[in-house]
Design an enzyme around this catalytic site. Structure first.
Site, short mmCIF file in Angstrom:
data_model
loop_
_atom_site.label_atom_id
_atom_site.label_comp_id
_atom_site.label_asym_id
_atom_site.label_seq_id
_atom_site.Cartn_x
_atom_site.Cartn_y
_atom_site.Cartn_z
N GLY A 145 39.58 1.56 28.66
CA GLY A 145 39.46 0.62 29.77
C GLY A 145 40.29 0.97 30.98
O GLY A 145 39.90 0.70 32.12
N HIS A 194 22.46 -5.49 45.34
CA HIS A 194 21.79 -4.39 46.03
C HIS A 194 22.73 -3.61 46.96
O HIS A 194 23.63 -4.16 47.58
CB HIS A 194 20.61 -4.93 46.85
CG HIS A 194 21.03 -5.87 47.95
ND1 HIS A 194 21.36 -5.45 49.22
CD2 HIS A 194 21.17 -7.22 47.96
CE1 HIS A 194 21.69 -6.48 49.97
NE2 HIS A 194 21.59 -7.58 49.23
N ILE A 252 38.29 -9.82 35.73
CA ILE A 252 37.31 -10.66 35.05
C ILE A 252 37.00 -11.90 35.90
O ILE A 252 37.88 -12.57 36.42
CB ILE A 252 37.82 -11.05 33.65
CG1 ILE A 252 36.73 -11.73 32.83
CG2 ILE A 252 39.09 -11.88 33.72
CD1 ILE A 252 37.07 -11.84 31.35
N HIS A 254 36.42 0.12 37.34
CA HIS A 254 36.13 -0.83 36.26
C HIS A 254 35.75 -2.17 36.89
O HIS A 254 36.57 -2.79 37.57
CB HIS A 254 37.36 -1.00 35.36
CG HIS A 254 37.11 -1.82 34.14
ND1 HIS A 254 37.99 -1.85 33.08
CD2 HIS A 254 36.09 -2.65 33.78
CE1 HIS A 254 37.53 -2.65 32.13
NE2 HIS A 254 36.37 -3.15 32.55
#
Length: 212
Positions: free
Chosen positions: A71, A138, A168, A147
């Site tokens: 990660g 888009h 997150i 990440h």
């Protein structure tokens, strides 16, 4: 069918294992990891056979494909360089439930996790994670070693610089530029450009002290 090496046997490695098992493209899979406490163990019946130094021998044994399942952006990039030196071929681990436009262009060694959406004309570099349930709208440009964390949402025409981390549940409005190695805190709402190597948090997102 080819044989696959997953580099990284931690939590993210187990997520990546689920993805590649769902892809059903490899006849055999092994883990390598830098943690000696994991050597000899099995994760969902997949053995952890040693550390990164095993890569050349594994290639000779017919394990030609590789994915880096780490990660941390910097560590993932470093391990990718080691795997490249060993002559391994990088794959993209893409969960079957991910929705990816046919116009998306991407490099290699990317993880596109379950439930994520990547919409039309997005460009994704290499060594990128688009994590569980993330939305990339888009015309985004996602550079190498980025990440995008679970549940993050990027509106149209966002550019995410090399090595940046979007936390997150963060939200980034349209036309924003996120600088290289910047960090977007969990749940932040980004409404203005983010400088390289800076950290922003909150609603709306505000910059903390810039990292050196």
């Amino acid at each position: 069918m080819a044989k696959l090496i997953i580099v990284g046997a931690g939590g993210h490695g187990r997520v990546v294992l689920d993805i590649v098992l769902a892809q059903s493209q490899w006849e055999d899979i092994v883990f390598v990891d830098q943690n000696p406490q994991l050597f000899g163990q099995k994760i969902k019946n997949i053995p952890v056979i040693g550390n990164i130094e095993k890569l050349p021998g594994l290639k000779e044994a017919g394990y030609t494909d590789c994915i880096i399942a780490i990660g941390d952006n910097q560590a993932r990039a470093q391990m990718a360089e080691q795997a490249k030196k060993a002559g391994l071929k990088f794959i993209n681990a893409i969960h079957p439930s991910a929705l990816i436009s046919v116009t998306v262009r991407m490099g290699v060694n990317n993880v596109i996790a379950a439930g994520s959406i990547v919409n039309t004309d997005v460009q994704i570099g290499s060594n990128v994670i688009i994590n569980t349930g993330a939305i990339v709208e888009h015309d985004n440009i996602i550079e190498d070693n980025v990440h995008i964390s679970p549940g993050a949402r990027l509106a149209g025409k966002v550019q995410v610089g090399r090595g940046a981390h979007v936390g997150i549940g963060a939200t980034v409005i349209q036309n924003i530029k996120i600088g290289a190695e910047a960090v977007i805190g969990a749940g932040a709402v980004v409404i203005s450009d983010v400088l390289p190597r800076s950290t922003v948090v909150g609603v709306p997102a505000r910059q903390l002290e810039k990292r050196r």
